[in-house]
Write an enzyme that holds these catalytic residues in place. Structure first.
Site, PDB file in Angstrom:
ATOM      1  NE  ARG A  48      -9.080  -4.716 -14.595  1.00  0.00           N
ATOM      2  CZ  ARG A  48      -9.327  -5.343 -15.748  1.00  0.00           C
ATOM      3  NH1 ARG A  48      -8.354  -5.971 -16.384  1.00  0.00           N
ATOM      4  NH2 ARG A  48     -10.531  -5.341 -16.277  1.00  0.00           N
ATOM      5  CE1 TYR A  53       6.398  -8.236   5.278  1.00  0.00           C
ATOM      6  CE2 TYR A  53       5.315  -8.545   3.173  1.00  0.00           C
ATOM      7  CZ  TYR A  53       5.279  -8.153   4.494  1.00  0.00           C
ATOM      8  OH  TYR A  53       4.110  -7.681   5.031  1.00  0.00           O
ATOM      9  CG  ASP A 113      12.075  -7.254  -2.290  1.00  0.00           C
ATOM     10  OD1 ASP A 113      12.478  -6.090  -2.136  1.00  0.00           O
ATOM     11  OD2 ASP A 113      10.977  -7.657  -1.869  1.00  0.00           O
ATOM     12  CE  LYS A 152       7.056  -1.622   3.463  1.00  0.00           C
ATOM     13  NZ  LYS A 152       6.941  -2.781   2.681  1.00  0.00           N
TER      14      LYS A 152
END
Ligand code: LCS
Length: 394
Positions: free
Chosen positions: A59, A112, A184, A209
């Site tokens: 983590r 988004y 972004d 993407k």
């Protein structure tokens, strides 16, 4: 003598990748482990304190993740990068780390839907206020700035309308007022645009993407200064837990190696499709930054090396005609997401952006009839033939 700067194709393919010093393996090893053994208590204490001292628990970071981070930092031209389980994990980890109660954000009104939700709902709950503005005019951003504005956040090209924002213009006003900037850049990729070189502080990518590129993995990336990446890692990546898994990191590394070749084909295909759409009698509007008819085509030429794979259009028959086309396509896949080798088509008003209130949606150009295409690497003639046969059904 100064070393010649490597080209983008070489960087994308090779940057950050070295054969394993013990086995000679060329492909990046997938360290599929959740924890790492310590030599002794003192060694464990050091590694738990900082990843700079070695790995402790996945983590907090893993060797495969580190390779991905180094590779992306080199490709994007930043000091450091940080990888997450999804793009949304990257965005939320950044925002919850840098913002606090009483802060204000200026955000592009086209972005988004999960990003919109984060600012409009989650951050508001914790006392962070957001003003959404049309960032395609830098003056709107300037007017919205308050004394407590901490961040200017935008997408360019924006999802889904491919509206652009002047990256240098925003960086300039933000620097003058000491405000953090985050962009972004998912729709563009570093092949097309490099916001850090234009003065932006943090670049964000949904690695799901174009980075992954094959529609088989989720991931998110931040790129910025080493100091900021360390802060976000120790703060929200570690304590909110949106870390990337080793296998997913591997898939994104592999995807990045072909980023340039995929983007070249995708951009070339998208331009051909945009031109086909523009000339088609059943098409009302086409939105693609590479077309001279795009209102920001000149800006696109100034800040982008190519125009990307995202094309939007509206049909003369509106929503009904759009539905007929989308339901009759055979090669293009009716699906959300973007940046895959497959061409994907979707309806923003009912799919990716259904959550944005209708009035707000329409004001920002996401009309009921808008159709969004993420152009893939198939032969452009086949994609155009598929669109043509679907248009005939209207
Ligand atoms: N940023 C942009 C510009 C996006 O388009 C997306 C997802 C995200 C961030 C979030 O990334 P994720 O957490 O999904 O990796 N965009 C999507 C879209 O347009 N269709 O489905 C997902």
């Amino acid at each position: 003598m100064a070393e010649k700067k490597q080209g983008f194709g070489t960087l994308a393919c090779r940057a950050g990748l070295n054969p394993c010093p013990t086995t000679g393996a060329i492909a990046t090893p997938i360290y599929q482990t959740s924890n790492f053994v310590f030599e002794n208590v003192q060694d464990g204490a050091r590694k738990c304190e900082s990843i700079d001292n070695g790995y402790c628990y996945t983590r907090l970071g893993s060797p495969t993740q580190s390779v991905l981070e180094e590779k992306v930092a080199l490709i994007e031209g930043g000091e450091a990068a940080l990888a997450f389980s999804t793009g949304v994990a990257a965005i939320s980890s950044l925002l919850f780390s840098v913002l606090q109660q009483g802060d204000h954000a200026v955000v592009s009104d086209t972005c988004y839907s999960a990003t919109h939700y984060l600012f409009d709902n989650l951050l508001r709950k914790f006392g962070v206020e957001t003003t959404f503005v049309d960032t395609s005019d830098v003056k709107n951003v300037e007017k919205a700035i308050r004394t407590n504005t901490k961040i200017i956040y935008f997408e360019t090209p924006a999802n889904p309308t491919v509206r652009l924002t002047d990256i240098r213009g925003i960086a300039k006003i933000a620097k003058e007022q000491n405000i953090l900037t985050a962009v972004d850049s998912t729709f563009a990729t570093p092949y097309i645009q490099r916001p850090l070189e234009m003065g932006i502080d943090v670049v964000i990518h949904s690695a799901t993407k174009y980075f992954g590129g094959h529609g088989d993995v989720m991931g998110g990336i931040l790129v910025g200064t080493k100091q900021m990446m360390n802060t976000v890692r120790d703060d929200t990546l570690k304590n909110m837990g949106g870390v990337i898994g080793p296998f997913d990191a591997y898939l994104i590394i592999r995807g990045l190696r072909t980023l340039e070749v995929r983007m070249k084909k995708i951009c070339s295909n998208a331009m051909k499709i945009a031109r086909f759409l523009e000339e088609h009698p059943k098409v009302e509007n086409v939105f693609y930054p590479g077309l001279a008819s795009h209102p920001q085509h000149e800006l696109a030429k100034r800040q982008m090396n190519d125009f990307g794979g995202m094309v939007c259009f509206e049909l003369k028959g509106g929503l009904e005609a759009g539905e007929t086309v989308m339901n009759n396509l055979k090669l293009c896949r009716l699906a959300v997401s973007l940046g895959d080798v497959d061409t994907l088509i979707q309806h923003p008003a009912s799919m990716t952006h259904w959550y944005v209130p209708r009035e707000e949606r329409i004001k920002t150009g996401i009309t009921d009839g808008l159709v969004r295409m993420s152009v893939g690497i198939e032969d452009p003639e086949d994609l155009i033939a598929d669109l043509e046969q679907a248009f005939e059904k209207i």
